[in-house]
Design an enzyme around this catalytic site. Structure first.
Site, PDB file in Angstrom:
ATOM      1  N   SER A   7       0.833  -1.205   0.000  1.00 44.17           N
ATOM      2  CA  SER A   7       0.000   0.000   0.000  1.00 44.17           C
ATOM      3  C   SER A   7       0.865   1.251   0.000  1.00 44.17           C
ATOM      4  CB  SER A   7      -0.918   0.006   1.221  1.00 44.17           C
ATOM      5  OG  SER A   7      -1.837  -1.055   1.184  1.00 44.17           O
TER       6      SER A   7
ATOM      7  N   HIS B  37      -3.045   6.628   3.309  1.00 42.99           N
ATOM      8  CA  HIS B  37      -3.238   5.181   3.466  1.00 42.99           C
ATOM      9  C   HIS B  37      -4.526   4.884   4.229  1.00 42.99           C
ATOM     10  CE1 HIS B  37      -2.622   1.383   5.795  1.00 42.99           C
ATOM     11  NE2 HIS B  37      -2.215   0.941   4.618  1.00 42.99           N
TER      12      HIS B  37
ATOM     13  N   ARG C 290       0.621   8.250   5.737  1.00 43.77           N
ATOM     14  CA  ARG C 290      -0.250   7.423   6.582  1.00 43.77           C
ATOM     15  C   ARG C 290      -1.696   7.906   6.500  1.00 43.77           C
ATOM     16  NH1 ARG C 290      -0.348   2.507   8.377  1.00 43.77           N
ATOM     17  NH2 ARG C 290       1.883   2.706   8.851  1.00 43.77           N
TER      18      ARG C 290
END
Length: 228
Positions: free
Chosen positions: A31, A58, A55
């Site tokens: 990812s 994500h 992050r």
């Protein structure tokens, strides 16, 4: 009806038409690699700020966030250092609290708390005629818990925190201010961005949420663990 012990093997039916990655760590690595491939250099953020922003993408699969994320100067480093020194992390919701696993905080000597269900929060909200989210900030102030403050849901919590900071009553080491919604969410974050005296991470506009706010702490905690 019992579950099949090996679904998809009956005459080749039911198999996914793509390569399945099932290992959790491999999924996360892939990812992050895909995010980096879609956001080549020069990126809008560098260093620790990029790790936090990555992050956040994500967590949401939303690349538009890269245009909305705001860091005050040195905020990412201030947050990492606060966590590395054993901070108290205050969240505005149980959801945000659940999104910050103890496996990341405990090795750093940190603890995370949410005071929304605290009896004193209920009492103060009733006495003052304010939301429990705002009252919880007052309770946290009285207990010396406004250290790393994580707000992903309640604009009233962020507004109350801003009032205390601007009155010189609170000096958080990091504010993660990302309330989501249509009423006072964008406005409270704009106030944070223009007047916050503490290091902060925020998102301009209506977007936000507990998961996003929590993932900022997770990224900074991971960076603190890796720097030990």
């Amino acid at each position: 009806m019992p579950l099949l012990s090996n679904p998809g093997n009956k005459e080749g039916m039911g198999k996914p038409p793509f390569t399945l990655i099932s290992d959790p760590q491999a999924i996360e690595r892939e990812s992050m690699a895909r995010i980096e491939a879609e956001v080549p250099e020069p990126r809008p953020f560098q260093g620790l700020e990029w790790l936090v922003a990555r992050r956040m993408v994500h967590t949401t699969a939303d690349f538009e966030l890269l245009d909305l994320i705001r860091f005050s100067p040195g905020a990412a480093e201030a947050g990492r250092n606060a966590l590395a020194s054993g901070a108290t992390v205050l969240t505005d919701t149980r959801m945000a609290l659940c999104g910050i696993p103890s496996r990341r905080l405990e090795p750093l000597g940190c603890n995370a708390v949410c005071l929304m269900e605290d009896p004193e929060t209920y009492r103060l909200a009733s006495v003052l005629g304010v939301t429990r989210a705002a009252a919880a900030v007052d309770v946290a102030l009285g207990r010396g818990m406004l250290d790393v403050v994580v707000i992903g849901n309640a604009p009233t919590a962020l507004i109350r925190l801003m009032e205390h900071m601007l009155a010189g009553q609170a000096e958080p080491r990091l504010v993660v201010g990302m309330p989501v919604g249509f009423v006072n969410a964008a406005e409270s974050k704009a106030w944070l961005e223009s007047h916050c005296p503490a290091p902060y991470v925020t998102i301009s506009g209506r977007k936000g949420g507990s998961a996003l706010a929590a993932c900022v702490v997770n990224a900074l905690a991971q960076a603190a663990l890796e720097s030990e």
